[in-house]
Structure formats: C-alpha cells, structure tokens
Enzyme design. Structure first.
Site, PDB file in Angstrom:
ATOM      1  N   HIS A  30       0.839  -1.206   0.000  1.00 13.90           N
ATOM      2  CA  HIS A  30       0.000   0.000   0.000  1.00 13.90           C
ATOM      3  C   HIS A  30       0.872   1.253   0.000  1.00 13.90           C
ATOM      4  CE1 HIS A  30      -3.034  -2.672   2.303  1.00 13.90           C
ATOM      5  NE2 HIS A  30      -3.566  -2.465   1.103  1.00 13.90           N
ATOM      6  N   LYS A  44     -18.471  -6.365   6.945  1.00 13.58           N
ATOM      7  CA  LYS A  44     -17.157  -6.987   6.921  1.00 13.58           C
ATOM      8  C   LYS A  44     -16.558  -7.018   8.334  1.00 13.58           C
ATOM      9  CE  LYS A  44     -13.392  -6.681   3.663  1.00 13.58           C
ATOM     10  NZ  LYS A  44     -12.795  -5.951   2.556  1.00 13.58           N
ATOM     11  N   ARG A  61      -1.869  -5.823  -8.338  1.00 15.73           N
ATOM     12  CA  ARG A  61      -0.795  -6.793  -8.114  1.00 15.73           C
ATOM     13  C   ARG A  61      -0.796  -7.801  -9.263  1.00 15.73           C
ATOM     14  NH1 ARG A  61      -2.765  -8.140  -2.177  1.00 15.73           N
ATOM     15  NH2 ARG A  61      -4.643  -8.052  -3.424  1.00 15.73           N
ATOM     16  N   SER A 118      -2.855  -7.802   3.126  1.00 16.65           N
ATOM     17  CA  SER A 118      -3.086  -7.600   4.567  1.00 16.65           C
ATOM     18  C   SER A 118      -3.413  -8.930   5.226  1.00 16.65           C
ATOM     19  CB  SER A 118      -4.248  -6.627   4.785  1.00 16.65           C
ATOM     20  OG  SER A 118      -3.950  -5.378   4.234  1.00 16.65           O
TER      21      SER A 118
HETATM   22  O1  PNS Z   1      -8.617  -2.995   0.302  1.00 12.03           O
HETATM   23  P1  PNS Z   1      -9.853  -3.550  -0.345  1.00 12.03           P
HETATM   24  O2  PNS Z   1     -10.660  -4.380   0.640  1.00 12.03           O
HETATM   25  O3  PNS Z   1      -9.575  -4.287  -1.629  1.00 12.03           O
HETATM   26  O4  PNS Z   1     -10.730  -2.264  -0.731  1.00 12.03           O
HETATM   27  C1  PNS Z   1     -11.995  -2.391  -1.305  1.00 12.03           C
HETATM   28  C2  PNS Z   1     -12.739  -1.048  -1.220  1.00 12.03           C
HETATM   29  C3  PNS Z   1     -12.857  -0.614   0.219  1.00 12.03           C
HETATM   30  C4  PNS Z   1     -11.968   0.001  -2.010  1.00 12.03           C
HETATM   31  C5  PNS Z   1     -14.138  -1.254  -1.843  1.00 12.03           C
HETATM   32  O5  PNS Z   1     -14.777  -2.300  -1.185  1.00 12.03           O
HETATM   33  C6  PNS Z   1     -14.994   0.002  -1.777  1.00 12.03           C
HETATM   34  O6  PNS Z   1     -14.798   0.928  -2.534  1.00 12.03           O
HETATM   35  N1  PNS Z   1     -15.977   0.036  -0.842  1.00 12.03           N
HETATM   36  C7  PNS Z   1     -16.858   1.155  -0.677  1.00 12.03           C
HETATM   37  C8  PNS Z   1     -18.278   0.803  -1.080  1.00 12.03           C
HETATM   38  C9  PNS Z   1     -18.522   1.110  -2.557  1.00 12.03           C
HETATM   39  O7  PNS Z   1     -18.334   2.208  -3.021  1.00 12.03           O
HETATM   40  N2  PNS Z   1     -18.989   0.074  -3.295  1.00 12.03           N
HETATM   41  C10 PNS Z   1     -19.327   0.205  -4.699  1.00 12.03           C
HETATM   42  C11 PNS Z   1     -18.155   0.098  -5.623  1.00 12.03           C
HETATM   43  S1  PNS Z   1     -17.523  -1.526  -5.701  1.00 12.03           S
END
Ligand code: PNS
Length: 161
Positions: free
Chosen positions: A20, A44, A93, A131
């Site tokens: 990150h 979550k 990645r 993570s």
């Molecule tokens: O680190 P991660 O878990 O891969 O991040 C995922 C994240 C938090 C970026 C994604 O789940 C997110 O954007 N969540 C916010 C909810 C949202 O906007 N959902 C609609 C688009 S997928």
C-alpha cells in the site's frame, strides 16, 4: 474550479502494508494531494478498528506532506464527488486482482461518471503481499518485518499475537 489534482487511495487497510505504501508514495509524487481513505463496510469483519487503521496509516505516511488520511462509511463514488477528486488510484498486483478491480472501476464510473480509476502496478517484491497474509503470519508468530512499515511493526505484532 481548482487546478489542484486530488486523488483518492481507498481500501480496507486492515492493516496497511508496504505494498500500500508503495502505491501511496508513487501517487503522492504524481499528484498534488492524496487522500488515503479507510472505507467502512458494516458487513465486513476487520481485525483492526477504524481508528486503529487510520492511526496506523497516519504514522506510516507522516513523512509525505501532501498525503491526508480519512475514513468513510458509504459509497466511494460519493466520497470522490464530495472531495472533487481527479481520480481513484489503486494498486494492481497479479492478474488475480484484475477482474475484481475492473468490476469496481466500472461500478464507480457508473455511479459517478466524472471519476476515473487509475491503476499503478505494484513493485514486483510486493506482488504477493496482502493484509490477510500479514495477519496470518503475525498471528502464528512469523516475521512480518519486511511486509509492514517499521514504525508500526511492533504495534501490529502486539495486536495480533
Ligand atoms: O482494500 P480492499 O478491501 O480491496 O478495498 C476495497 C474497497 C474498500 C476500495 C471497496 O470495497 C470500496 O470501494 N468500498 C466502498 C463501497 C462502494 O463504493 N462500493 C461500490 C463500488 S464496488
């Protein structure tokens, strides 16, 4: 409209890793301002609380003066609009990330047509890093010193053991 290009680096950051940091570091060189935003999803289960995740990031990016840390409980597209963001920046990645990231990028564009998603390919040494891997290794007493910023290393270990 301001000429300042603000980008958003969203994620769960549970906890933040050197992968990150690599992406945030590079985004901070490319754009005027970077907001690292810890997204909250009530469904979550996180190992670290929102406050802890924000705090660990703040400690890790303290040396980058154009980086801010925030959290948000809602849609990323909404957050991007509120902050007049130029783009969402994410790390990519392996190919295994691609489908999920592509789906999120398209969904975010549907929700907010003004927002672009840009992908930075991670450094090869962080290609495998996640993570969840860090948490698993730390909880079993393994060495995570090469995976997380040294400034938060002790805190992560104490918390997960
Ligand atoms: O680190 P991660 O878990 O891969 O991040 C995922 C994240 C938090 C970026 C994604 O789940 C997110 O954007 N969540 C916010 C909810 C949202 O906007 N959902 C609609 C688009 S997928």
């Amino acid at each position: 409209m301001s000429n300042i290009k603000t980008v958003i680096c969203p994620g769960s950051y549970d906890p933040i890793t050197l992968g990150h940091i690599d992406v945030i570091n590079r985004a901070s060189k490319l754009f005027d301002k970077v907001i690292v935003v810890v997204m909250i999803n009530d469904k979550k289960h996180y190992s670290f609380s929102t406050e802890e995740r924000v705090d660990l990031i703040k400690q890790s990016v303290a040396h980058l003066n154009n980086v801010e840390v925030d959290y948000f409980d809602g849609l990323l597209a909404e957050y991007a609009k509120m902050h007049n963001a130029y783009a969402i920046v994410k790390g990519l990645r392996a190919m295994s990330d691609f489908e999920y990231e592509f789906q999120m990028a398209l969904t975010n564009r549907k929700l907010n047509p003004d927002i672009e998603t840009l992908f930075l390919t991670t450094k090869s040494e962080y290609m495998y890093l996640s993570s969840s891997m860090v948490k698993q290794i730390a909880s079993m007493g393994g060495d995570i010193s090469e995976f997380v910023p040294s400034i938060i290393h002790k805190r992560i270990i104490e918390r997960l053991r």
